[in-house]
Design a protein around this motif. Structure first.
Motif, PDB file in Angstrom:
ATOM      1  N   THR A   1       0.837  -1.207   0.000  1.00 48.42           N
ATOM      2  CA  THR A   1       0.000   0.000   0.000  1.00 48.42           C
ATOM      3  C   THR A   1       0.869   1.254   0.000  1.00 48.42           C
ATOM      4  OG1 THR A   1      -0.243   0.004   2.431  1.00 48.42           O
ATOM      5  CG2 THR A   1      -1.914  -1.165   1.154  1.00 48.42           C
ATOM      6  N   ALA A   2       2.060   1.194   0.610  1.00 49.89           N
ATOM      7  CA  ALA A   2       2.960   2.348   0.585  1.00 49.89           C
ATOM      8  C   ALA A   2       3.433   2.636  -0.841  1.00 49.89           C
ATOM      9  CB  ALA A   2       4.147   2.116   1.506  1.00 49.89           C
ATOM     10  N   LEU A   3       3.691   1.592  -1.613  1.00 51.77           N
ATOM     11  CA  LEU A   3       4.077   1.784  -3.014  1.00 51.77           C
ATOM     12  C   LEU A   3       2.949   2.457  -3.793  1.00 51.77           C
ATOM     13  CD1 LEU A   3       5.854  -1.614  -3.763  1.00 51.77           C
ATOM     14  CD2 LEU A   3       6.929   0.649  -3.738  1.00 51.77           C
ATOM     15  N   GLU A   4       1.703   2.051  -3.513  1.00 53.59           N
ATOM     16  CA  GLU A   4       0.561   2.668  -4.193  1.00 53.59           C
ATOM     17  C   GLU A   4       0.412   4.129  -3.771  1.00 53.59           C
ATOM     18  OE1 GLU A   4      -2.581   3.404  -6.636  1.00 53.59           O
ATOM     19  OE2 GLU A   4      -1.151   1.736  -6.667  1.00 53.59           O
ATOM     20  N   ALA A   5       0.585   4.417  -2.482  1.00 53.25           N
ATOM     21  CA  ALA A   5       0.522   5.798  -2.006  1.00 53.25           C
ATOM     22  C   ALA A   5       1.605   6.648  -2.665  1.00 53.25           C
ATOM     23  CB  ALA A   5       0.651   5.844  -0.486  1.00 53.25           C
ATOM     24  N   ALA A   6       2.794   6.082  -2.810  1.00 58.66           N
ATOM     25  CA  ALA A   6       3.891   6.811  -3.455  1.00 58.66           C
ATOM     26  C   ALA A   6       3.566   7.098  -4.917  1.00 58.66           C
ATOM     27  CB  ALA A   6       5.187   6.020  -3.337  1.00 58.66           C
ATOM     28  N   ARG A   7       2.881   6.175  -5.574  1.00 58.90           N
ATOM     29  CA  ARG A   7       2.473   6.425  -6.963  1.00 58.90           C
ATOM     30  C   ARG A   7       1.467   7.571  -7.041  1.00 58.90           C
ATOM     31  NH1 ARG A   7       3.560   0.668  -7.515  1.00 58.90           N
ATOM     32  NH2 ARG A   7       1.558   0.073  -6.609  1.00 58.90           N
ATOM     33  N   LEU A   8       0.578   7.649  -6.062  1.00 65.01           N
ATOM     34  CA  LEU A   8      -0.379   8.764  -6.038  1.00 65.01           C
ATOM     35  C   LEU A   8       0.344  10.087  -5.796  1.00 65.01           C
ATOM     36  CD1 LEU A   8      -3.382   7.248  -4.018  1.00 65.01           C
ATOM     37  CD2 LEU A   8      -3.092   7.404  -6.495  1.00 65.01           C
TER      38      LEU A   8
END
Length: 375
Positions: free
Chosen positions: A351-358
């Motif tokens: 989920t941190a990787l997804e947040a970083a993409r956002l």
């Protein structure tokens, strides 16, 4: 986690660059002049620190500040049992959840196989998940992510006479009291600023920051005005029982025995809406009794210590979403990343990787406009 207002305005100590941020136009001009984009991550549990780490890796030319009123060992994450066995979130498709789990497992597996394993508190552990009746899903969606997954044999089940079915597998244990300081040290080494401060309104971070990432967990009741957030109280026992080498987890997840490097964690509880952080002696006796029923040798455990944490529970599950706060024609992009409940350790890196993409989308928006991002 983060709940009350700043006692003074944020100053140059918490930002890079002398110009004030006035909406997206100033952010755009700074991108053109190669100035760093100033990013604040609010929250310093496992979700906040891992998000800061992923942003530092995925977003170029940025300065990052982690802001929280609590750091390890005083976070909810420090109480977490830390076993990588994922939970299901109602609004998260299983393929997405499996991706989050796989990315987290791969990240921690690499640490477990490195010289950093001891300092990071990450190690492999084998054991059993047992059921008193055959579950509807005999092979869970995560079976091919963990190692050596199989159904338990009849011989193995003899150890648990009240149970009729079980899974045997090897997974990872991530011990937050070691993992969080390890992450924090790595963040500081990469130039991330760590700031102890209480925040009551995300807009207070404007104009000191260009993008804010809200990883405040239960604090999002106030910071994001999310009335769906509430505590799921968890009480555990930390005991000394070095002869216990295998984990044991009842299929309901309410009773578990998780051996670690320095102690064994016995659990647990799920008390919805309970804000009480004081240990309950009767609950502790119940936990110990249930765990001894599964592993009678625990009767010889010593140095029993009680711990309580308030899991950041959200009925819909994890919120991964970009919101634009606006006042007087000025805008502040906020990436929300919270609501993991009791499953945060198992999916935190994914989920941190997804947040970083956002966050990356927010930074790149002036060059390539993108619509508002949702899960």
């Amino acid at each position: 986690m983060v709940s009350t207002a700043l006692d003074q305005p944020l100053t140059g100590k918490t930002s890079v660059g002398a110009r004030a941020f006035c909406g997206f136009q100033d952010c755009f001009s700074r991108l053109r002049s190669m100035d760093p984009v100033r990013i604040a991550v609010v929250g310093a549990g496992v979700v906040g620190l891992s998000t800061a780490m992923c942003v530092s890796k995925l977003v170029p030319r940025c300065s990052i500040t982690v802001i929280s009123d609590k750091f390890s060992p005083d976070t909810t994450s420090d109480v977490a049992a830390g076993m990588l066995i994922p939970h299901v979130y109602p609004n998260t498709p299983i393929p997405t959840l499996k991706q989050w789990f796989r990315e987290t497992f791969d990240h921690l597996f690499a640490i477990a196989n490195s010289a950093e394993a001891g300092d990071a508190g990450v190690h492999l552990v084998s054991g059993w998940q047992i059921f008193q009746s055959i579950p509807a899903e005999e092979v869970p969606f995560w079976a091919d992510v963990v190692l050596g997954f199989r159904k338990m044999t009849k011989a193995e089940l003899k150890k648990f006479p009240q149970h009729v079915f079980g899974h045997a597998f090897t997974t990872l244990k991530c011990e937050s009291p070691a993992y969080l300081p390890w992450l924090e040290k790595r963040l500081k080494g990469s130039g991330v600023l760590i700031l102890t401060r209480r925040i009551g309104d995300l807009w207070e971070l404007h104009p000191s920051f260009d993008v804010v990432v809200n990883c405040s967990g239960l604090g999002s009741r106030q910071l994001a005005q999310d009335s769906e957030m509430f505590p799921m109280r968890g009480q555990v026992l930390n005991v000394q029982a070095p002869w216990v080498k295998h984990f044991i987890r009842d299929g309901s997840g309410l009773t578990y025995i998780y051996p670690g490097t320095s102690n064994v964690i016995l659990g647990g509880t799920r008390q919805q809406g309970d804000w009480n952080l004081s240990p309950d002696a009767e609950i502790s006796r119940g936990i110990f009794s249930r765990c001894c029923a599964l592993e009678p040798s625990l009767q010889g455990a010593c140095d029993i210590r009680e711990k309580v944490g308030l899991r950041p529970f959200r009925p819909a599950g994890v919120r991964l979403q970009t919101e634009f706060l606006a006042q007087d024609g000025r805008r502040l992009p906020v990436v929300h990343h919270y609501g993991h409940g009791s499953g945060g350790i198992s999916v935190h890196w994914g989920t941190a990787l997804e947040a970083a993409r956002l966050v990356s989308e927010c930074v790149q928006a002036p060059r390539t406009p993108t619509p508002k991002s949702n899960l």
